[in-house]
Enzyme design. Structure first.
Site, PDB file in Angstrom:
ATOM      1  N   HIS A 202       0.860  -1.183   0.000  1.00  0.00           N
ATOM      2  CA  HIS A 202       0.000   0.000   0.000  1.00  0.00           C
ATOM      3  C   HIS A 202       0.897   1.234   0.000  1.00  0.00           C
ATOM      4  O   HIS A 202       1.176   1.818   1.050  1.00  0.00           O
ATOM      5  CB  HIS A 202      -0.895  -0.033   1.257  1.00  0.00           C
TER       6      HIS A 202
ATOM      7  N   GLU B  96      -2.490  -1.634  -3.425  1.00  0.00           N
ATOM      8  CA  GLU B  96      -3.673  -0.887  -3.010  1.00  0.00           C
ATOM      9  C   GLU B  96      -3.317   0.563  -2.734  1.00  0.00           C
ATOM     10  O   GLU B  96      -2.175   0.890  -2.388  1.00  0.00           O
ATOM     11  CB  GLU B  96      -4.330  -1.544  -1.786  1.00  0.00           C
TER      12      GLU B  96
ATOM     13  N   HIS C 177      -8.560  -5.685   6.905  1.00  0.00           N
ATOM     14  CA  HIS C 177      -8.327  -4.695   7.947  1.00  0.00           C
ATOM     15  C   HIS C 177      -8.644  -5.267   9.316  1.00  0.00           C
ATOM     16  O   HIS C 177      -9.774  -5.662   9.584  1.00  0.00           O
ATOM     17  CB  HIS C 177      -9.101  -3.385   7.746  1.00  0.00           C
TER      18      HIS C 177
HETATM   19  N1  PXP Z   1      -6.968  -3.525   3.197  1.00  0.00           N
HETATM   20  C1  PXP Z   1      -6.699  -2.204   3.082  1.00  0.00           C
HETATM   21  C2  PXP Z   1      -7.412  -1.422   2.038  1.00  0.00           C
HETATM   22  C3  PXP Z   1      -5.765  -1.587   3.913  1.00  0.00           C
HETATM   23  O1  PXP Z   1      -5.515  -0.266   3.787  1.00  0.00           O
HETATM   24  C4  PXP Z   1      -5.077  -2.365   4.878  1.00  0.00           C
HETATM   25  C5  PXP Z   1      -4.046  -1.726   5.750  1.00  0.00           C
HETATM   26  O2  PXP Z   1      -3.031  -1.202   4.967  1.00  0.00           O
HETATM   27  C6  PXP Z   1      -5.394  -3.739   4.960  1.00  0.00           C
HETATM   28  C7  PXP Z   1      -6.351  -4.284   4.114  1.00  0.00           C
HETATM   29  C8  PXP Z   1      -4.725  -4.646   5.948  1.00  0.00           C
HETATM   30  O3  PXP Z   1      -5.076  -4.266   7.251  1.00  0.00           O
HETATM   31  P1  PXP Z   1      -4.247  -4.790   8.485  1.00  0.00           P
HETATM   32  O4  PXP Z   1      -2.867  -4.208   8.389  1.00  0.00           O
HETATM   33  O5  PXP Z   1      -5.013  -4.319   9.683  1.00  0.00           O
HETATM   34  O6  PXP Z   1      -4.208  -6.295   8.381  1.00  0.00           O
END
Ligand code: PXP
Length: 241
Positions: free
Chosen positions: A44, A71, A191
């Site tokens: 990301h 992402e 997330h």
């Molecule tokens: N999906 C998106 C769109 C995110 O921004 C993130 C965090 O960067 C995640 C998934 C993964 O979340 P986590 O780090 O809490 O597992």
């Protein structure tokens, strides 16, 4: 149906950046994650490059032999990066540049035309698209009109309710997933998923193609790896070479 695990390696880049060198090396980490069974690697990149850098995305491309997911907020610089790296999947996220982490999904109705144009461009280049959405049925219906291949359900509310012992929140995600599936969309989720809540989520939310997990997976790797590593240091300090 097997749900794929995409490992988000942004935290490895955060550790690297804390010391200014190239340790830990995100390339090696991506290779190891795949050797150990990850089905994909997610990054990301943010405009200030405070975790993963744009250059990392290019360097990772030949190394990610599973599925590469990039992402981020589709600002022009991000779109150019994705079109030149050509990952298997791009996930569009409406985050502000200074946000600590993503905290909401798209309003797919208000931003329909904006998303549609960007999604078209990625699809024309053979890149599968996914858009980050809350488990809101109206937003799922709106997602279809953008032409996206998949949605990624924003799972923070499931995770925080689960941690309080409230299992009801998963029902919202199950309804959202059922509707998305009926409408022909693929379903990703992510997330705040972790080893405690992922089993319940998987059992209760159907049609899950993929989850992407970063923060907890890295912390859990430290927790479960620490005993081994401290033992290795003690062995050396006891005089072994
Ligand atoms: N999906 C998106 C769109 C995110 O921004 C993130 C965090 O960067 C995640 C998934 C993964 O979340 P986590 O780090 O809490 O597992």
């Amino acid at each position: 149906m097997k749900t794929k695990l995409s490992v988000n390696i942004n935290k490895i880049a955060t550790l690297r950046n804390a010391r200014g060198g190239n340790y830990p090396n995100v390339i090696e980490f991506a290779q190891k994650a795949q050797d150990y069974g990850a089905d994909g690697i997610t990054i990301h990149p943010r405009p200030d490059e405070r975790h993963i850098r744009y250059a990392d995305a290019h360097a990772l491309r030949p190394v990610v032999t599973t599925e590469f997911n990039i992402e981020g907020n589709p600002i022009p610089k991000f779109i150019d990066l994705v079109l030149s790296v050509k990952p298997e999947q791009v996930t569009l996220v409406p985050d502000d540049p200074n946000q600590l982490t993503s905290d909401h999904g798209w309003d797919t109705i208000t931003h329909r035309d904006y998303l549609k144009e960007i999604i078209d461009a990625f699809k024309r280049n053979g890149i599968r698209t996914s858009i980050f959405v809350d488990p809101d049925l109206k937003m799922i219906e709106g997602a279809v009109a953008t032409g996206t291949d998949r949605i990624e359900l924003y799972t923070e509310s499931f995770a925080s309710e689960f941690a309080k012992g409230n299992l009801q929140e998963a029902k919202k995600f199950a309804s959202a997933a059922k509707l998305a599936h009926q409408l022909g969309l693929g379903i990703n989720a992510g997330h705040d998923l972790n080893l405690q809540n992922i089993g319940y989520f998987k059992q209760n939310v159907p049609y899950l193609d993929e989850v992407s997990i970063g923060h907890a997976l890295i912390v859990e790797s430290l927790i479960y790896g620490m005993e081994n590593v401290i033992g290795m240091y003690q062995h050396k300090l006891a005089g072994s070479i």
